[in-house]
Design an enzyme around this catalytic site. Structure first.
Site, PDB file in Angstrom:
ATOM      1  N   ASP A 414       0.843  -1.198   0.000  1.00 50.55           N
ATOM      2  CA  ASP A 414       0.000   0.000   0.000  1.00 50.55           C
ATOM      3  C   ASP A 414       0.882   1.253   0.000  1.00 50.55           C
ATOM      4  O   ASP A 414       2.075   1.209   0.314  1.00 50.55           O
ATOM      5  CB  ASP A 414      -0.902  -0.022   1.218  1.00 50.55           C
ATOM      6  CG  ASP A 414      -2.176   0.784   1.014  1.00 50.55           C
ATOM      7  OD1 ASP A 414      -2.316   1.437  -0.029  1.00 50.55           O
ATOM      8  OD2 ASP A 414      -3.041   0.740   1.912  1.00 50.55           O
ATOM      9  N   GLU A 417       2.829   6.871  -2.505  1.00 47.12           N
ATOM     10  CA  GLU A 417       2.567   8.111  -3.251  1.00 47.12           C
ATOM     11  C   GLU A 417       2.990   9.362  -2.480  1.00 47.12           C
ATOM     12  O   GLU A 417       3.395  10.354  -3.080  1.00 47.12           O
ATOM     13  CB  GLU A 417       1.075   8.246  -3.583  1.00 47.12           C
ATOM     14  CG  GLU A 417       0.450   7.025  -4.221  1.00 47.12           C
ATOM     15  CD  GLU A 417      -0.206   6.121  -3.180  1.00 47.12           C
ATOM     16  OE1 GLU A 417      -0.816   5.109  -3.587  1.00 47.12           O
ATOM     17  OE2 GLU A 417      -0.102   6.425  -1.962  1.00 47.12           O
ATOM     18  N   ASP A 481      -8.904   3.729  -3.438  1.00 41.13           N
ATOM     19  CA  ASP A 481     -10.016   3.968  -2.515  1.00 41.13           C
ATOM     20  C   ASP A 481     -11.193   4.631  -3.230  1.00 41.13           C
ATOM     21  O   ASP A 481     -11.181   5.837  -3.492  1.00 41.13           O
ATOM     22  CB  ASP A 481      -9.560   4.850  -1.349  1.00 41.13           C
ATOM     23  CG  ASP A 481      -8.457   4.201  -0.535  1.00 41.13           C
ATOM     24  OD1 ASP A 481      -8.241   2.981  -0.709  1.00 41.13           O
ATOM     25  OD2 ASP A 481      -7.811   4.906   0.268  1.00 41.13           O
TER      26      ASP A 481
END
Length: 679
Positions: A414, A417, A481
């Site tokens: 995950d 970024e 998401d």
């Protein structure tokens, strides 16, 4: 980034210089170098105080031409750089009175030697695109610094795709796109996976070979061109020829990296604990056993963030209060025939015992004064593993290796970024601006390489959120998401179609949406879509995604589509083998499979699964769906409806209950044979 104020004027604070003409050309054997001053040279005096733009052509692979545009050539090369595979060819360079030609395979660049600046890129003699008199620009922007831009012409009706995962319109014409990884969800112009590569409906691709921020204006600043610009003194890009879109992706992924083979188990159904829900061993086993009792085939169980203690992410230690015997639990899951995936990220919270260890050893990103870079965004006081350091990468991999010893089979990588650019110093001296997008490549590669080493080639699987060019070498990627709405389901699909148009072979998404809880009907619609994607995962934020918590019909729907995917597995594995061999994505936009059909060029609510299945998810509450079937004979895979489109493509409007969707197979194809259907 825009530099002009309409067609005639330059924006305030911007000075812009363009090559006016070709002054001289150098044939260096494997390189063509063109020198173009920014004004016409009519006397010796004109060579004084006149900047010149140097444009260099090379051939890194057959049918690919690399172009470098420079103002000051002495500026230091900035790291990082994309890892591109070269197979240099000997180009054919010719020159006559009118033009110099640089040829790589069937692709050539023709440079006009007289008159305004003009370069035509041709495939088998046909012009694909051109760089014209107003295309190249060297800009000084007040308060920001220099930029170099190029504009490549758009033909009438030409459409542009790709540029990574983008959740807006599938066709990029008219859009401004900044290549900058961000954790922005699925409902904005931001994206987790930014790839400076675009694909044209005219049968070519363009890669901007810069790991940093690249700004694209696709038919926006200049409505007849695609502009791309980068900060600094040089711009590199590659034109990838030519032919069909799938042939272009083949050549592009030969350069940027092929998606590897994936194990069969990865294509099955993944079940997650979800994010902030309460779960322990009893909950996990009740979910797994509940799926088995209801006849729903399950392949992977995923533990999300709270397998570790809050405030300790990441310390890679099981929360002892919740999982006192993790090895025992993993063994129980393995006994049930499941693989195990756990969530990780590259941030080290201050409360993690790894923070002091990593800081002391120099494995965490530093600021300019030598301190550890820290933030409270996400985990309190967290630092960031410096993936530019070989020692830090080895340290990070070693912590994950202990989880593999526990029996973990895969990692959800995950984040990646939120990478700082101000006031930080990377171990290898990388430019912080360019490291921002590239960090995810190093992060995912460390984890993927460890899995290949420990589990063997063909068994390594990630579930990754962020990426850049070349990230397809470390699959799988999911869409991030999204909300639990029909609109968000469509957003996710557009993001996936955009990503696979950028060289990515596999894609997934959170079945049911991440934020919120879908109503039972929406959940069932998303189940059908999810289990007809290349990879399928049930996941949410604050609520579970097991079907019996919605209603009993959801159990039936999930069983039906999970069994359907199992039946189609030989077909999917064959499609995956093609992905590994050619880069062709398993899920693909209609235009990739049917580029000659104009109706397919804008379709973004349906897709091909492999080369023989049209999938049109139900994206609205009333069950209605519009399906386009290209020329040929088609059979609905579930209800047997036959559609003869031999005379040309056909649009259909159908209404399906939750047990079906738009799902048509070519007559006589493998999917029909696997289901025992009509030929």
């Amino acid at each position: 980034m825009k530099f002009t104020d309409g067609y005639w004027l330059i924006r305030d604070g911007v000075t812009l210089q363009r090559p006016a003409e070709v002054h001289d050309v150098e044939d260096l054997g494997d390189t063509l170098r063109v020198h173009a001053p920014v004004r016409r040279i009519e006397s010796r005096g004109d060579t004084l105080n006149t900047p010149s733009i140097t444009v260099t052509f090379t051939a890194p692979r057959e049918d690919v031409i690399a172009v470098q545009i420079e103002h000051f050539a002495g500026r230091r090369e900035s790291l990082p750089r994309f890892d591109l595979t070269s197979a240099p060819v000997t180009p054919v360079i010719t020159r006559d009175e009118e033009q110099a030609t640089f040829r790589s395979g069937r692709l050539e660049a023709r440079v006009a030697l007289h008159g305004p600046w003009q370069v035509d890129y041709r495939w088998d003699g046909t012009v694909l695109t051109s760089s014209t008199a107003r295309s190249i620009g060297y800009a000084q922007v007040e308060g920001t610094g220099p930029f170099v831009h190029e504009q490549l012409a758009l033909g009438v009706g030409e459409q542009i795709y790709g540029l990574g995962e983008r959740f807006g319109a599938f066709v990029k014409n008219g859009q401004s796109v900044d290549i900058w990884n961000a954790d922005g969800g699925t409902s904005s112009e931001q994206a987790y996976k930014n790839v400076p590569f675009y694909l044209s409906s005219r049968g070519y691709g363009v890669l901007v070979d810069d790991a940093g921020p690249v700004s694209f204006e696709v038919g926006s600043e200049n409505v007849t061109a695609t502009q791309f610009s980068v900060p600094g003194e040089r711009l590199r890009y590659e034109v990838v020829g030519g032919g069909t879109p799938l042939e272009v992706i083949d050549r592009y992924t030969a350069r940027s990296g092929r998606p590897p083979a994936l194990p069969e188990w990865s294509f099955g159904l993944w079940l997650s604990t979800s994010f902030t829900t309460q779960y322990d061993e009893e909950t996990v086993l009740s979910f797994v056993d509940g799926m088995a009792e209801r006849g729903i085939p399950l392949s992977v169980f995923h533990f999300d963030c709270f397998w570790m203690r809050g405030f300790h992410w990441s310390d890679f230690r099981w929360d002892p209060a919740t999982f006192p015997d993790p090895r025992g639990l993993i063994a129980k899951l393995h006994e049930r025939g499941l693989k195990v995936c756990v969530w990780i990220n590259p941030y080290i919270a201050q409360r993690s015992e790894l923070f002091a260890e990593g800081a002391e050893a120099g494995h965490l990103l530093r600021t300019e004064d030598g301190s550890v870079w820290q933030t409270d965004l996400w985990q309190a006081g967290m630092g960031l593993v410096d993936m530019t350091s070989p020692a830090a990468r080895e340290w990070f991999a070693g912590k994950l290796d202990a989880l593999l010893e526990d029996g973990v089979d895969a990692f959800k990588t995950d984040f990646g970024e939120r990478i700082p650019t101000e006031g930080v110093v990377w171990a290898d001296g990388s430019d912080p601006l360019r490291e921002h997008n590239f960090y995810t490549q190093q992060y995912n590669q460390v984890v993927f390489d460890l899995l290949e080493e420990r589990r063997g080639k063909g068994e390594a699987v990630l579930f990754a959120r962020s990426a850049t060019a070349g990230g397809q070498r470390f699959p799988i990627h999911w869409g991030g998401d999204c909300e639990s709405t029909y609109v968000a389901m469509a957003q996710s699909l557009r993001g996936g179609l955009s990503l696979v148009s950028s060289g990515f072979g596999y894609w997934s998404h959170d079945i049911g949406g991440f934020e919120g809880t879908p109503d039972p009907t929406l959940f069932k619609r998303w189940v059908a879509f999810g289990l007809l994607s290349s990879h399928s995962r049930l996941h949410g934020s604050s609520s579970y995604r097991v079907p019996w918590l919605f209603d009993e019909e959801a159990v039936d729907v999930m069983r039906e589509f999970a069994e359907l995917k199992q039946t189609l597995m030989p077909y999917l594995l064959e499609a995956s083998a093609t992905t590994t061999r050619t880069g062709a994505p398993v899920m693909r936009p209609m235009v990739l499979q049917f580029p000659e059909d104009p109706a397919c060029r804008t379709l973004d609510a349906q897709y091909m699964l492999g080369e023989d299945l049209v999938v049109a998810p139900v994206l609205q509450e009333d069950g209605a769906v519009d399906v386009y079937l290209p020329a040929g004979r088609w059979v609905h895979l579930l209800d047997g409806e036959e559609v003869d489109a031999s005379a040309g493509g056909r649009f259909l409007r159908r209404t399906y209950d939750v047990h079906s969707l738009g799902l048509f197979a070519r007559a006589g194809s493998a999917p029909l044979a696997l289901l025992g259907g009509a030929s």
